[in-house]
Enzyme design. Structure first.
Site, mmCIF file in Angstrom:
data_model
loop_
_atom_site.group_PDB
_atom_site.id
_atom_site.type_symbol
_atom_site.label_atom_id
_atom_site.label_comp_id
_atom_site.label_asym_id
_atom_site.label_seq_id
_atom_site.Cartn_x
_atom_site.Cartn_y
_atom_site.Cartn_z
ATOM 1 N N ASN A 77 0.293 -21.617 -22.010
ATOM 2 C CA ASN A 77 0.803 -21.546 -20.734
ATOM 3 C C ASN A 77 1.772 -20.320 -20.724
ATOM 4 O O ASN A 77 2.734 -20.169 -21.180
ATOM 5 C CB ASN A 77 1.458 -22.896 -20.187
ATOM 6 C CG ASN A 77 2.092 -22.857 -18.840
ATOM 7 O OD1 ASN A 77 2.729 -22.056 -18.243
ATOM 8 N ND2 ASN A 77 1.628 -23.977 -17.990
ATOM 9 N N HIS A 132 -2.013 -21.119 -16.562
ATOM 10 C CA HIS A 132 -1.952 -22.291 -17.381
ATOM 11 C C HIS A 132 -2.677 -21.771 -18.761
ATOM 12 O O HIS A 132 -3.309 -20.933 -18.741
ATOM 13 C CB HIS A 132 -2.360 -23.490 -16.710
ATOM 14 C CG HIS A 132 -1.756 -24.025 -15.661
ATOM 15 N ND1 HIS A 132 -2.312 -25.351 -14.944
ATOM 16 C CD2 HIS A 132 -0.696 -23.643 -14.975
ATOM 17 C CE1 HIS A 132 -1.120 -25.657 -14.304
ATOM 18 N NE2 HIS A 132 -0.360 -24.697 -14.178
ATOM 19 N N GLU A 155 -5.168 -23.062 -20.365
ATOM 20 C CA GLU A 155 -6.460 -23.173 -20.289
ATOM 21 C C GLU A 155 -6.878 -21.761 -19.646
ATOM 22 O O GLU A 155 -8.146 -21.593 -19.954
ATOM 23 C CB GLU A 155 -7.434 -24.139 -19.736
ATOM 24 C CG GLU A 155 -6.745 -25.501 -20.412
ATOM 25 C CD GLU A 155 -5.553 -26.195 -19.888
ATOM 26 O OE1 GLU A 155 -5.361 -27.357 -20.237
ATOM 27 O OE2 GLU A 155 -4.672 -25.519 -19.171
ATOM 28 N N SER A 182 -3.780 -32.967 -21.057
ATOM 29 C CA SER A 182 -4.941 -33.068 -20.117
ATOM 30 C C SER A 182 -5.091 -32.118 -19.265
ATOM 31 O O SER A 182 -3.864 -31.843 -18.372
ATOM 32 C CB SER A 182 -4.641 -34.632 -19.631
ATOM 33 O OG SER A 182 -5.750 -35.028 -18.692
ATOM 34 N N CYS A 223 -5.174 -29.932 -15.873
ATOM 35 C CA CYS A 223 -5.061 -29.997 -14.559
ATOM 36 C C CYS A 223 -5.963 -29.985 -13.356
ATOM 37 O O CYS A 223 -7.139 -29.383 -14.173
ATOM 38 C CB CYS A 223 -3.858 -29.381 -14.005
ATOM 39 S SG CYS A 223 -4.315 -27.419 -13.771
ATOM 40 N N CYS A 243 -7.411 -26.101 -14.111
ATOM 41 C CA CYS A 243 -8.138 -25.976 -15.329
ATOM 42 C C CYS A 243 -9.408 -26.650 -15.524
ATOM 43 O O CYS A 243 -10.392 -26.188 -16.216
ATOM 44 C CB CYS A 243 -7.217 -26.227 -16.283
ATOM 45 S SG CYS A 243 -5.563 -24.927 -16.294
ATOM 46 N N ASP A 253 5.553 -26.405 -12.661
ATOM 47 C CA ASP A 253 4.227 -26.125 -13.122
ATOM 48 C C ASP A 253 3.155 -27.209 -12.568
ATOM 49 O O ASP A 253 2.157 -26.637 -12.511
ATOM 50 C CB ASP A 253 4.387 -26.196 -14.759
ATOM 51 C CG ASP A 253 3.041 -25.577 -15.432
ATOM 52 O OD1 ASP A 253 3.061 -24.577 -15.428
ATOM 53 O OD2 ASP A 253 2.258 -26.512 -16.224
#
Length: 146
Positions: free
Chosen positions: A40, A51, A53, A78, A80, A83, A143
Site C-alpha cells: 500500500n 492499495h 494489490e 482481505s 477491498c 482490489c 484508506d
C-alpha cells in the site's frame, strides 16, 4: 513455517509500514514464481488508489489473459472492493488472504464469481493490522473511505 509467498507479502507490508504507510502487502505468483510485488503506497505517493494489490499488479506489468488465469494473488489483508474488482477483471482464479479479522472485503461476491479464496488467519498479518489500526486510526479510516 509460513508459505513463502505469504512471507513475501508480509515483507511488502513491513516495507510499507517502514515508509510511513499502511502495512498491507501483496504478491502475484505465476507458475510458482513471484512476478509482481507491492505494498500500500497511498500515503507515500499521495494516491487515491495505490492499495497493495493495485501496486502489485502495476509492478507485474502487462500480462496476457492466459497468464492472469494461471496466477494466484496473495494479500496480507482481505482485498477491498477495488482490489477484488481488479482480480475479477483479469480473471485471477485464486486469492490467498493473510487475514480478514481486521477488515473483510467482498469475499462472498468474489467466491460467487468462481474465485478460489483462501483465508489463512495468519497471526503476523493480524498483529500488523491491529497495531496499525490502534496507532493510526485516521490513516486507516482514510484508506477504507470512512
Amino acid at each position: 513455517m509460513h508459505d513463502p509467498f505469504l512471507e513475501a507479502a508480509i515483507d511488502e507490508a513491513r516495507a510499507g509500514l517502514n515508509e510511513g504507510g499502511i502495512p498491507i502487502g501483496s504478491v502475484l505468483v505465476l507458475d510458482g514464481v513471484i512476478v509482481g510485488r507491492g505494498h500500500n503506497r497511498r500515503v507515500q505517493s499521495g494516491s487515491t488508489v495505490l492499495h497493495a494489490e493495485m501496486d502489485c499488479l502495476e509492478n507485474a506489468g502487462r500480462m496476457s489473459g492466459a497468464d492472469y488465469r494461471r496466477a494466484t494473488l496473495y494479500s496480507t489483508l482481505s482485498p477491498c472492493d477495488m482490489c477484488s474488482g481488479a482480480a475479477l477483471l483479469y480473471g485471477i482464479p485464486k486469492i490467498v488472504v493473510g487475514e480478514n479479522r481486521t477488515f473483510q472485503g467482498p469475499e462472498d461476491y468474489v467466491r460467487s464469481r468462481g474465485v478460489d479464496l483462501t483465508i489463512l488467519a495468519d497471526p503476523t498479518c493480524i498483529e500488523l493490522m491491529e497495531s496499525f489500526q490502534r496507532d493510526h486510526p485516521e490513516l486507516w479510516n482514510e484508506d477504507i473511505g470512512v
